[in-house]
Design an enzyme around this catalytic site. Structure first.
Site, PDB file in Angstrom:
ATOM      1  N   ASP A 291      44.802 -77.693  94.206  1.00 37.98           N
ATOM      2  CA  ASP A 291      43.596 -77.994  93.427  1.00 37.98           C
ATOM      3  C   ASP A 291      43.365 -79.497  93.465  1.00 37.98           C
ATOM      4  O   ASP A 291      44.300 -80.285  93.682  1.00 37.98           O
ATOM      5  CB  ASP A 291      43.769 -77.512  91.980  1.00 37.98           C
ATOM      6  CG  ASP A 291      42.480 -77.606  91.164  1.00 37.98           C
ATOM      7  OD1 ASP A 291      41.391 -77.566  91.763  1.00 37.98           O
ATOM      8  OD2 ASP A 291      42.565 -77.719  89.924  1.00 37.98           O
ATOM      9  N   HIS A 292      42.127 -79.880  93.276  1.00 43.12           N
ATOM     10  CA  HIS A 292      41.787 -81.297  93.147  1.00 43.12           C
ATOM     11  C   HIS A 292      41.938 -81.712  91.686  1.00 43.12           C
ATOM     12  O   HIS A 292      41.271 -81.163  90.809  1.00 43.12           O
ATOM     13  CB  HIS A 292      40.338 -81.527  93.596  1.00 43.12           C
ATOM     14  CG  HIS A 292      40.128 -81.373  95.068  1.00 43.12           C
ATOM     15  ND1 HIS A 292      39.027 -80.717  95.605  1.00 43.12           N
ATOM     16  CD2 HIS A 292      40.873 -81.773  96.126  1.00 43.12           C
ATOM     17  CE1 HIS A 292      39.102 -80.747  96.921  1.00 43.12           C
ATOM     18  NE2 HIS A 292      40.217 -81.382  97.261  1.00 43.12           N
TER      19      HIS A 292
ATOM     20  N   PHE B 121      37.982 -78.018  89.314  1.00 40.17           N
ATOM     21  CA  PHE B 121      37.512 -76.639  89.515  1.00 40.17           C
ATOM     22  C   PHE B 121      37.543 -76.184  90.972  1.00 40.17           C
ATOM     23  O   PHE B 121      36.682 -75.422  91.403  1.00 40.17           O
ATOM     24  CB  PHE B 121      36.100 -76.452  88.932  1.00 40.17           C
ATOM     25  CG  PHE B 121      35.835 -77.256  87.688  1.00 40.17           C
ATOM     26  CD1 PHE B 121      36.635 -77.087  86.558  1.00 40.17           C
ATOM     27  CD2 PHE B 121      34.821 -78.187  87.633  1.00 40.17           C
ATOM     28  CE1 PHE B 121      36.417 -77.834  85.408  1.00 40.17           C
ATOM     29  CE2 PHE B 121      34.594 -78.947  86.489  1.00 40.17           C
ATOM     30  CZ  PHE B 121      35.397 -78.765  85.373  1.00 40.17           C
ATOM     31  N   HIS B 122      38.559 -76.606  91.718  1.00 40.28           N
ATOM     32  CA  HIS B 122      38.626 -76.252  93.135  1.00 40.28           C
ATOM     33  C   HIS B 122      39.955 -75.600  93.527  1.00 40.28           C
ATOM     34  O   HIS B 122      40.520 -75.941  94.562  1.00 40.28           O
ATOM     35  CB  HIS B 122      38.425 -77.501  94.006  1.00 40.28           C
ATOM     36  CG  HIS B 122      37.137 -78.209  93.783  1.00 40.28           C
ATOM     37  ND1 HIS B 122      36.935 -79.539  94.111  1.00 40.28           N
ATOM     38  CD2 HIS B 122      35.955 -77.774  93.271  1.00 40.28           C
ATOM     39  CE1 HIS B 122      35.703 -79.885  93.799  1.00 40.28           C
ATOM     40  NE2 HIS B 122      35.084 -78.832  93.285  1.00 40.28           N
ATOM     41  N   PRO B 123      40.493 -74.645  92.768  1.00 42.87           N
ATOM     42  CA  PRO B 123      41.751 -74.029  93.206  1.00 42.87           C
ATOM     43  C   PRO B 123      41.553 -73.231  94.491  1.00 42.87           C
ATOM     44  O   PRO B 123      40.498 -72.630  94.717  1.00 42.87           O
ATOM     45  CB  PRO B 123      42.125 -73.124  92.026  1.00 42.87           C
ATOM     46  CG  PRO B 123      40.826 -72.813  91.359  1.00 42.87           C
ATOM     47  CD  PRO B 123      39.997 -74.055  91.513  1.00 42.87           C
TER      48      PRO B 123
END
Length: 546
Positions: free
Chosen positions: A295-296, A476-478
């Protein structure tokens, strides 16, 4: 149980699932079922871009997950919002249209994933894109997913872009062009002042009217029905009843990086030690299911602005609110039509002892908002404020998703393991210093009254790392939890088929071997467009007998 039969069952009507259902049902002879756990996308807050602040906390259209305590984040649980409605995360996200770097996809191909080089996937990006700039090199103008410019310039964003130039980052008007590096305005998935989710783009009224497409909302998938090592259907709960749908061809999991691996594990596909411990009969051992979570990590620096020109000022005044409303009603413009983040930057932060970039391509991304709050989607501060968020584009840290029990309605264990490698820790600190460097440029100084977070007391690398541990959050980038590849820990092959299982694919960000360098919605759409071509091509060849 009911057991109606379809050619394809798509689980999850999110960024990828809506694309799959729409494209596959283009052929009238192909019968498609689309299952979505959440409701239809009727909430006005979904369609109004600034409604992001409402949907971020909605119990209705948001799963509102939390991670397990992360030891690398001082034991904090991190809030993970995920879309639970038609459109999935594309109905509640920050609207930013970013593809990532050419090198991201070339790297996927270099790992053994044939057909995923940048030149291979570019046609799928173009096919999906309806850019208001029209069909121009590297962009599509006629695709269903609308992409719009931010019309009006903002003094703060202009100062930020000029400040980035003053530290050596060029200005750009296209982060998705030949070169990602630069500072500029984002393009957004909006159209005429409204959000363009994949539900709005791909599930139009005419698509919904197709007799061969069934869309079931509030249909919570509980597991894949297996016969031997072949997927033959899906169990789901709807209206308090357990139901089953059967497939003649394939089940397509598009439930996202959390729930796609969860569904595989619940269905007996995953690490044997985990399945044995949870009492799930092993159908097929795949040790990589749920592993490789990436994730980011977002680090948010907050500033008080010396001029009353921020969205805080507008939202904290009834006059400002009226003006915002009129601007949107009359012109479909202004802050209500944009959402949160207007400006961005991709640049090199981490450098060696000689001052040279450690990576060949930009390693951090900025999201710049003309408002400030304690967290993304929170209530704005009472003062004039703005936010510079930074994130590392290609983190080395890896976490996992693991079921806690056989109960499909219990959220799984979510452990991101943020900042668990030396590179990630050094990059986080370098990213904060890069943000400060821009804030201190001659271009930005007239707008910076004070740095609120992390504040002047945080000066050493240790101080800044502790700030990252105490305040860092997901952007919000898993992804990566059902990764593509051909090694022992890969879950799907280069055609997104689950290894060792017939009739089952995973089509969402969980299939990414490594995160792309930027926001993940556009890549998810691209992956679904590409998957449809693969599915149709594979349907013309006999399925393997397992």
């Amino acid at each position: 149980m009911d057991a109606e039969e379809f050619d394809y069952i798509v689980v999850g009507a999110g960024s990828a699932g809506c694309v799959l259902a729409s494209r596959l049902s283009e052929k009238p002879e192909t019968r498609v079922l689309l299952l979505e756990a959440g409701p239809r996308d009727t909430s006005p807050w979904i369609h109004l871009p600034i409604g992001y602040g409402k949907t971020m906390w909605s119990n209705t259209v948001n799963w509102r997950f939390e991670t397990d305590p992360d030891p690398n984040m001082n034991g904090r649980r991190i809030y993970w919002p995920r879309g639970k409605t038609l459109g999935g995360c594309s109905s509640i996200n920050g609207l930013i249209y970013i593809r990532g770097q050419r090198e991201d996809y070339d790297h996927w191909a270099a790992l053994g994933n044939t057909g995923w080089r940048y030149d291979d996937v570019l046609p799928d990006f173009i096919k999906s894109e309806g850019n208001e700039r029209g069909p121009i090199p590297l962009h599509g103008g006629d695709g269903p997913l609308k992409v719009s410019d931010i019309g009006a310039k903002h003094a703060l964003i202009e100062a930020f872009i000029e400040g980035a130039q003053q530290i050596g980052v060029p200005r750009t008007d296209d982060f998705n062009g030949e070169r990602q590096e630069g500072a500029g305005y984002f393009q957004l998935n909006t159209h005429k002042g409204l959000r363009c989710s994949t539900a709005k783009a791909y599930l139009t009224a005419s698509v919904k009217a197709r007799s061969n497409l069934r869309i079931e909302t509030e249909a919570f998938a509980a597991g894949v029905v297996m016969e031997g090592r072949r997927a033959v259907g899906v169990r789901y709960r709807q209206g308090g009843r357990m139901k089953m749908a059967r497939t003649r061809a394939e089940v397509l999991l598009s439930a996202g990086a959390i729930q796609s691996p969860q569904l595989l594990q619940l269905s007996g596909i995953g690490p044997r030690t985990l399945l044995d411990a949870r009492g799930v009969p092993v159908v097929h051992e795949l040790p990589g299911v749920g592993e490789n979570l990436q994730d980011h990590l977002q680090i948010r620096l907050g500033f008080e602005c010396s001029k009353p020109i921020t969205t805080n000022d507008q939202l904290n005044s009834w006059v400002g609110q009226v003006r915002l409303g009129l601007e949107w009603l009359l012109h479909r413009s202004g802050a209500l039509a944009i959402g949160i983040n207007q400006g961005g930057c991709f640049m090199h932060a981490l450098r060696d002892e000689n001052g040279q970039p450690v990576t060949a391509t930009p390693d951090i991304q900025f999201h710049v908002a003309t408002l400030s709050a304690d967290m993304a989607g929170g209530k704005v501060h009472p003062y004039s404020g703005f936010t510079m968020s930074v994130c590392q584009l290609r983190p080395e840290s890896r976490g996992h998703i693991r079921i806690r029990s056989t109960d499909p309605f219990e959220p799984p264990e979510m452990q991101p393991n943020y900042l668990s490698t030396d590179l990630d820790r050094r990059t986080a600190v370098a990213a904060v210093r890069a943000a400060r460097a821009i804030a201190q440029t001659p271009a930005m100084r007239p707008y910076v009254k004070r740095e609120v977070k992390p504040g002047p007391d945080a000066q050493t690398d240790a101080d800044l790392l502790e700030f990252c541990r105490n305040t860092g959050a997901t952007i919000f980038h898993p992804g990566g939890t059902c990764r593509m590849g051909d090694d022992a820990l890969a879950v799907v092959d280069a055609r997104l088929r689950v290894h060792g299982i017939a009739g089952l694919r995973v089509v969402d960000c969980s299939a990414m071997p490594t995160l792309v360098s930027g926001n993940t919605n556009a890549p998810a759409v691209m992956m679904a467009e590409k998957a449809v071509d693969m599915i149709r091509a594979d349907a013309r060849t006999p399925a393997p007998v397992l």
